[in-house]
Design a protein around this motif. Structure first.
Motif, PDB file in Angstrom:
ATOM      1  N   GLY A  35       0.684  -1.148  -0.088  1.00 22.55           N
ATOM      2  CA  GLY A  35      -0.063  -0.134   0.079  1.00 22.55           C
ATOM      3  C   GLY A  35       0.922   1.159  -0.078  1.00 22.55           C
ATOM      4  N   ARG A  36       2.283   1.108  -0.122  1.00 22.47           N
ATOM      5  CA  ARG A  36       2.879   2.249  -0.109  1.00 22.47           C
ATOM      6  C   ARG A  36       2.807   3.186  -1.608  1.00 22.47           C
ATOM      7  N   ARG A  37       3.036   4.264  -1.406  1.00 19.57           N
ATOM      8  CA  ARG A  37       2.611   5.207  -2.733  1.00 19.57           C
ATOM      9  C   ARG A  37       3.815   5.338  -3.628  1.00 19.57           C
ATOM     10  N   GLY A  38       3.723   5.581  -4.864  1.00 23.62           N
ATOM     11  CA  GLY A  38       4.811   5.665  -5.818  1.00 23.62           C
ATOM     12  C   GLY A  38       4.437   6.449  -6.810  1.00 23.62           C
ATOM     13  N   LEU A  39       5.435   6.547  -8.118  1.00 21.89           N
ATOM     14  CA  LEU A  39       5.045   7.040  -9.327  1.00 21.89           C
ATOM     15  C   LEU A  39       5.027   6.068 -10.288  1.00 21.89           C
ATOM     16  N   LEU A  40       4.374   6.458 -11.373  1.00 24.86           N
ATOM     17  CA  LEU A  40       4.367   5.724 -12.566  1.00 24.86           C
ATOM     18  C   LEU A  40       5.709   5.222 -13.082  1.00 24.86           C
ATOM     19  N   ILE A  41       5.771   4.164 -13.957  1.00 27.28           N
ATOM     20  CA  ILE A  41       7.130   3.517 -14.060  1.00 27.28           C
ATOM     21  C   ILE A  41       7.976   4.646 -14.995  1.00 27.28           C
ATOM     22  N   ALA A  42       9.187   4.637 -14.633  1.00 24.15           N
ATOM     23  CA  ALA A  42      10.308   5.724 -15.236  1.00 24.15           C
ATOM     24  C   ALA A  42       9.987   6.932 -14.659  1.00 24.15           C
ATOM     25  N   ALA A  43       8.588   7.368 -14.657  1.00 21.35           N
ATOM     26  CA  ALA A  43       8.522   8.865 -14.209  1.00 21.35           C
ATOM     27  C   ALA A  43       8.990   8.925 -12.600  1.00 21.35           C
ATOM     28  N   TRP A  44       8.818   7.775 -12.036  1.00 23.50           N
ATOM     29  CA  TRP A  44       9.136   7.940 -10.505  1.00 23.50           C
ATOM     30  C   TRP A  44      10.514   8.410 -10.275  1.00 23.50           C
ATOM     31  N   THR A  45      11.254   7.586 -10.798  1.00 20.40           N
ATOM     32  CA  THR A  45      12.750   7.728 -10.679  1.00 20.40           C
ATOM     33  C   THR A  45      13.213   9.078 -11.180  1.00 20.40           C
ATOM     34  N   ALA A  46      12.593   9.400 -12.234  1.00 21.09           N
ATOM     35  CA  ALA A  46      12.835  10.841 -12.546  1.00 21.09           C
ATOM     36  C   ALA A  46      12.769  11.960 -11.491  1.00 21.09           C
ATOM     37  N   ALA A  47      11.652  11.717 -10.843  1.00 19.50           N
ATOM     38  CA  ALA A  47      11.142  12.836  -9.747  1.00 19.50           C
ATOM     39  C   ALA A  47      11.947  12.887  -8.814  1.00 19.50           C
ATOM     40  N   GLY A  48      13.106  11.991  -8.610  1.00 21.52           N
ATOM     41  CA  GLY A  48      14.362  12.178  -7.580  1.00 21.52           C
ATOM     42  C   GLY A  48      15.274  13.112  -7.962  1.00 21.52           C
ATOM     43  N   ILE A  49      15.376  13.542  -9.282  1.00 18.17           N
ATOM     44  CA  ILE A  49      16.327  14.333  -9.970  1.00 18.17           C
ATOM     45  C   ILE A  49      15.763  15.810  -9.368  1.00 18.17           C
ATOM     46  N   VAL A  50      14.518  16.005  -9.024  1.00 19.70           N
ATOM     47  CA  VAL A  50      14.480  17.481  -8.407  1.00 19.70           C
ATOM     48  C   VAL A  50      15.247  17.567  -7.393  1.00 19.70           C
ATOM     49  N   VAL A  51      15.532  16.773  -6.369  1.00 22.23           N
ATOM     50  CA  VAL A  51      16.331  17.021  -5.409  1.00 22.23           C
ATOM     51  C   VAL A  51      17.834  17.260  -5.912  1.00 22.23           C
ATOM     52  N   LEU A  52      18.018  16.708  -6.694  1.00 22.66           N
ATOM     53  CA  LEU A  52      19.782  16.988  -7.253  1.00 22.66           C
ATOM     54  C   LEU A  52      19.668  18.363  -8.162  1.00 22.66           C
ATOM     55  N   ASP A 254       0.178 -13.313 -25.813  1.00 23.89           N
ATOM     56  CA  ASP A 254       0.673 -11.891 -25.594  1.00 23.89           C
ATOM     57  C   ASP A 254      -0.460 -11.318 -24.595  1.00 23.89           C
ATOM     58  N   LEU A 255      -1.641 -11.734 -24.423  1.00 22.91           N
ATOM     59  CA  LEU A 255      -2.601 -11.268 -23.627  1.00 22.91           C
ATOM     60  C   LEU A 255      -2.117 -11.710 -22.115  1.00 22.91           C
ATOM     61  N   GLY A 256      -1.932 -12.794 -22.094  1.00 19.73           N
ATOM     62  CA  GLY A 256      -1.295 -13.324 -20.637  1.00 19.73           C
ATOM     63  C   GLY A 256       0.076 -12.656 -20.417  1.00 19.73           C
ATOM     64  N   ARG A 257       0.886 -12.130 -21.045  1.00 18.58           N
ATOM     65  CA  ARG A 257       2.086 -11.443 -20.771  1.00 18.58           C
ATOM     66  C   ARG A 257       1.646  -9.977 -20.468  1.00 18.58           C
ATOM     67  N   ILE A 258       0.430  -9.409 -20.965  1.00 16.23           N
ATOM     68  CA  ILE A 258       0.090  -8.149 -20.535  1.00 16.23           C
ATOM     69  C   ILE A 258      -0.386  -8.424 -19.037  1.00 16.23           C
ATOM     70  N   GLN A 259      -0.991  -9.291 -18.741  1.00 16.17           N
ATOM     71  CA  GLN A 259      -1.582  -9.376 -17.417  1.00 16.17           C
ATOM     72  C   GLN A 259      -0.408  -9.517 -16.513  1.00 16.17           C
ATOM     73  N   LEU A 260       0.769 -10.064 -16.631  1.00 22.02           N
ATOM     74  CA  LEU A 260       1.819  -9.959 -15.752  1.00 22.02           C
ATOM     75  C   LEU A 260       2.536  -8.682 -15.649  1.00 22.02           C
ATOM     76  N   GLN A 261       2.574  -8.194 -17.033  1.00 18.84           N
ATOM     77  CA  GLN A 261       2.965  -6.704 -16.767  1.00 18.84           C
ATOM     78  C   GLN A 261       2.282  -6.026 -16.004  1.00 18.84           C
ATOM     79  N   GLN A 262       0.910  -5.870 -16.081  1.00 23.02           N
ATOM     80  CA  GLN A 262       0.344  -5.006 -15.344  1.00 23.02           C
ATOM     81  C   GLN A 262       0.548  -5.205 -13.713  1.00 23.02           C
ATOM     82  N   ALA A 263       0.339  -6.390 -13.394  1.00 18.20           N
ATOM     83  CA  ALA A 263       0.862  -6.797 -12.001  1.00 18.20           C
ATOM     84  C   ALA A 263       2.216  -6.338 -11.584  1.00 18.20           C
ATOM     85  N   PHE A 264       3.027  -6.313 -12.510  1.00 16.26           N
ATOM     86  CA  PHE A 264       4.476  -5.779 -11.986  1.00 16.26           C
ATOM     87  C   PHE A 264       4.522  -4.519 -11.880  1.00 16.26           C
ATOM     88  N   VAL A 265       3.892  -3.615 -12.805  1.00 21.98           N
ATOM     89  CA  VAL A 265       3.732  -2.505 -12.648  1.00 21.98           C
ATOM     90  C   VAL A 265       3.350  -1.918 -11.092  1.00 21.98           C
TER      91      VAL A 265
END
Length: 378
Positions: A35-52, A254-265
């Motif tokens: 239940g922790r909060r985060g950002l969408l893929i790739a964009a979350w990590t970029a948010a850390g650049i704000v500090v830098l 490919d539809l099954g792979r999409i379900q795995l991708q969504q769960a991973f995100v």
């Protein structure tokens, strides 16, 4: 649908092969709190650049800014596009590029044929207020009518009917992929974000891995993945194998792979805030360096300032506020290796996004699925 009925990612229409099966244990650990909060893929990590960026360290800022690659989508597509939404929402096309060049053929399977395809495609709709998002995955095996398009280098490509969705990217790159999605949906893509194989793997490793639980064994030699049922802290290589596997779970489509991708995100979004990025300047820099090297954006996001401002605006979106669906499709009776758009149901999805409303459950009920839902939990 048999497990080997849909071709492995590669040249559209080419059949995959199966290698010898083997069993090796994945790395396991006890589950963390959820239940922790985060950002969408790739964009979350970029948010850390704000500090830098706020530290005033000019070299660091310029180094990260120089890492970014961008494509001028607006210039390539011109004025013949759907209008921008005026309801406070925003749409982003997120692509996972499966280029095999530069050593990427060693990651997640495949051969280096010098080409690239959009192996993963998600339309991310950020609702007004930026507290929730609707995500629509577009199956790469969908047969579509690709519109005429101009690539970022000015090359022209004629319209063609009955081709796989992912051929748009291999034909005309990012600009043609955006044009195809806009033609398919009638919705303007406000931004474009692309992550490649190597970048994805490095991002996961820099984040310290991603924890998931598999409810069954997953074994797929072609994606170099071998996991027993249980809880695992996935390395970058394992995570890449998971989001690319298709023969190892479900019906092999490919539809099954999409379900795995969504769960991973969702798993990644849930736990990214637990890492403590802001307590270690070196870790933050390493992550920011990897993130900016990993992504290609549209030109409006092609700077550290623009990307971090965009990413910061997504901080309020938790995994529980992400509704992830697959574009409604049905199996092609003439070719079980392909799927066809269910136009009536898909239109209900696009209408919901255009009007910044939640996607109705009935719009995706009864569509073809890959039978991999629930295999990955977090």
């Amino acid at each position: 649908m048999p497990a080997d009925s849909t071709p492995e990612p590669g040249i559209p229409g080419e059949s995959g092969t199966h290698g010898p099966r083997r069993r090796a244990k994945g790395r396991r650990r006890k589950p963390r709190a959820k239940g922790r909060r985060g950002l969408l893929i790739a964009a979350w990590t970029a948010a850390g650049i704000v500090v830098l960026g706020g530290t005033g360290v000019g070299y660091v800022y310029l180094k990260l800014n120089g890492n970014l690659k961008s494509v001028d989508i607006d210039q390539a597509l011109g004025a013949d596009r759907p209008g921008k939404a005026d309801n406070g929402s925003e749409n982003i096309l997120v692509l996972g590029s499966d280029t095999r060049a530069g050593g990427n053929e060693k990651l997640g399977g495949g051969t280096d044929d010098g080409s690239a395809r959009s192996d993963t495609a998600m339309i991310v709709h950020v609702h007004e207020g930026r507290k929730k998002a609707s995500v629509v995955s577009v199956p790469r095996d969908t047969l579509i009518d690709r519109p005429a398009c101009t690539d970022a280098d000015g090359g022209s490509h004629d319209a063609v009917s009955g081709v796989m969705f992912n051929s748009a990217y291999s034909t005309g790159g990012a600009a043609c992929a955006v044009k195809t999605v806009e033609s398919l949906t009638g919705i303007r893509m406000d931004h474009y974000l692309e992550v490649d194989f190597a970048g994805f793997q490095k991002l996961v490793d820099e984040l310290g891995g991603v924890e998931v639980t598999t409810t069954q064994d997953i074994e797929d030699p072609e994606s170099h993945l071998d996991l027993e049922a249980g809880t695992h802290q996935l390395t970058g290589e394992q995570a890449l194998g998971l989001v690319r596997t298709r023969h190892g779970v479900g019906d092999g489509s490919d539809l099954g792979r999409i379900q795995l991708q969504q769960a991973f995100v969702k798993a990644l979004v849930e736990q990214v805030k637990e890492i403590g990025l802001f307590t270690s300047p070196k870790k933050l820099y390493d992550l920011a360096d990897t993130a900016t090297n990993a992504v290609t954006t549209d030109s409006s996001l092609g700077s550290v300032d623009a990307l971090t401002s965009f990413a910061s605006g997504l901080k309020g979106i938790s995994a529980s506020k992400m509704n992830m669906v697959t574009m409604p499709v049905r199996y092609n009776p003439a070719d079980p290796n392909r799927v066809l758009l269910d136009e009536a149901k898909a239109q209900r999805v696009w209408d919901a996004l255009k009007n910044d409303r939640p996607i109705p459950r009935s719009a995706t009920e009864g569509s073809a699925t890959g039978e991999a839902r629930g295999v990955i939990t977090s």
